[in-house]
Scaffold this motif. Sequence first.
Motif, PDB file in Angstrom:
ATOM      1  N   MET A 175      57.872  23.429  23.405  1.00  0.00           N
ATOM      2  CA  MET A 175      57.197  23.764  24.651  1.00  0.00           C
ATOM      3  C   MET A 175      57.166  22.595  25.637  1.00  0.00           C
ATOM      4  N   GLN A 176      56.964  21.374  25.149  1.00  0.00           N
ATOM      5  CA  GLN A 176      56.841  20.215  26.039  1.00  0.00           C
ATOM      6  C   GLN A 176      58.191  19.603  26.413  1.00  0.00           C
ATOM      7  N   GLY A 177      59.252  19.987  25.720  1.00  0.00           N
ATOM      8  CA  GLY A 177      60.573  19.467  26.062  1.00  0.00           C
ATOM      9  C   GLY A 177      60.909  18.140  25.419  1.00  0.00           C
ATOM     10  N   GLU A 178      59.911  17.412  24.919  1.00  0.00           N
ATOM     11  CA  GLU A 178      60.117  16.113  24.294  1.00  0.00           C
ATOM     12  C   GLU A 178      59.305  16.044  23.001  1.00  0.00           C
ATOM     13  N   ARG A 179      59.820  15.287  22.029  1.00  0.00           N
ATOM     14  CA  ARG A 179      59.110  15.121  20.758  1.00  0.00           C
ATOM     15  C   ARG A 179      59.095  13.662  20.359  1.00  0.00           C
ATOM     16  N   ARG A 180      58.029  13.277  19.658  1.00  0.00           N
ATOM     17  CA  ARG A 180      57.936  11.924  19.133  1.00  0.00           C
ATOM     18  C   ARG A 180      58.132  11.955  17.621  1.00  0.00           C
ATOM     19  N   ALA A 181      58.993  11.094  17.130  1.00  0.00           N
ATOM     20  CA  ALA A 181      59.174  10.938  15.691  1.00  0.00           C
ATOM     21  C   ALA A 181      58.262   9.819  15.206  1.00  0.00           C
ATOM     22  N   ASP A 182      57.561  10.041  14.127  1.00  0.00           N
ATOM     23  CA  ASP A 182      56.623   9.055  13.589  1.00  0.00           C
ATOM     24  C   ASP A 182      57.131   8.535  12.241  1.00  0.00           C
ATOM     25  N   PHE A 183      57.318   7.222  12.159  1.00  0.00           N
ATOM     26  CA  PHE A 183      57.757   6.579  10.920  1.00  0.00           C
ATOM     27  C   PHE A 183      56.755   5.493  10.527  1.00  0.00           C
ATOM     28  N   THR A 184      56.740   5.165   9.252  1.00  0.00           N
ATOM     29  CA  THR A 184      56.001   4.015   8.774  1.00  0.00           C
ATOM     30  C   THR A 184      56.948   3.165   7.924  1.00  0.00           C
ATOM     31  N   PHE A 185      57.211   1.950   8.379  1.00  0.00           N
ATOM     32  CA  PHE A 185      58.033   1.013   7.619  1.00  0.00           C
ATOM     33  C   PHE A 185      57.132  -0.062   7.036  1.00  0.00           C
ATOM     34  N   ALA A 186      57.205  -0.240   5.727  1.00  0.00           N
ATOM     35  CA  ALA A 186      56.380  -1.225   5.033  1.00  0.00           C
ATOM     36  C   ALA A 186      57.234  -2.437   4.666  1.00  0.00           C
ATOM     37  N   VAL A 187      56.796  -3.628   5.091  1.00  0.00           N
ATOM     38  CA  VAL A 187      57.513  -4.863   4.771  1.00  0.00           C
ATOM     39  C   VAL A 187      56.572  -5.776   3.991  1.00  0.00           C
ATOM     40  N   SER A 188      57.156  -6.741   3.302  1.00  0.00           N
ATOM     41  CA  SER A 188      56.341  -7.618   2.454  1.00  0.00           C
ATOM     42  C   SER A 188      55.544  -8.591   3.309  1.00  0.00           C
ATOM     43  N   TYR A 189      54.487  -9.149   2.709  1.00  0.00           N
ATOM     44  CA  TYR A 189      53.640 -10.122   3.405  1.00  0.00           C
ATOM     45  C   TYR A 189      54.383 -11.436   3.672  1.00  0.00           C
ATOM     46  N   ASP A 190      55.459 -11.700   2.953  1.00  0.00           N
ATOM     47  CA  ASP A 190      56.228 -12.921   3.162  1.00  0.00           C
ATOM     48  C   ASP A 190      57.075 -12.848   4.431  1.00  0.00           C
ATOM     49  N   SER A 191      57.204 -11.657   5.021  1.00  0.00           N
ATOM     50  CA  SER A 191      58.069 -11.474   6.191  1.00  0.00           C
ATOM     51  C   SER A 191      57.393 -12.004   7.449  1.00  0.00           C
TER      52      SER A 191
END
Length: 270
Positions: A175-191
């Motif tokens: 209906m709105q013509g646009e969509r948002r994709a939601d991701f979660t990337f987990a990285v280590s605390y050393d990064s």
Amino acid sequence: MNMDPEQLSKYVTRFIEILVDYSPKLISAFLILFIGLYAVRLINRIIRKIMIQRNLDPTLTKFLADILLWALRILLFVTFISKLGIETSSFVAILGAMGLAVGLSLQGSLSNFAGGMLIIVFKPFKVGDTIEAQGVIATVLEIQIFVTKMITGNNQTVFVPNGALSNGNIINYSMQGERRADFTFAVSYDSDIKKAKDILLKVLTDNPKVLKQPAPEVFVKNLSPASVDFAVRPWAKNADYGSVFSETLEKCKEALDEAGIAVQPYTLQK
């Protein structure tokens, strides 16, 4: 069995008299029938053109035009048999009784019919929209009177009753013509958190299918016991959503690997 020629002559004469007496009614009845059929088609075409000019929904236009067509045909049939001299009061009473009996036996179908009318009038979705309803995510192919026909991403055709569809929750992804994709990337605390954020954001900005407005977002979503969780949120046109989703997963993983940033094995996407 031999028939007396004189008696046969009387039968033939009587038949001709009845035919002559009845022929005006017969002729006028068939004239009404043929002219009426032409008039019904003409009226139906005119009504369809008017509804199209008023920009009514195509499904609603077809439905209303079909109802009008059959109502006029029934009226024409009653007029035709009435002109022939057949009593119509009992016929109308029989039709009414049949309508009541059919209505009582098809309560579920009537619920679906009412649901179809609600969908057509209030338009929570239209043909071509991708929706989620009744546990199904699919693209709408056709909004029929009793069911809505949809096709899933793996090419399965699904028919959902309009009664349940109109009374349940509907998520319209188109209906709105646009969509948002939601991701979660987990990285280590050393990064290096800033470096990881810049890498993820660059992946989004370098993808031509990701919209500039609304702007893509990358931010720290959560500090879990085992990782730093980044929310990655690109926006895309509906037609590009699938490719943006898969490309973001692939490119983000490759970019983080090249930078030596370890991605935790329980990376989540939704």
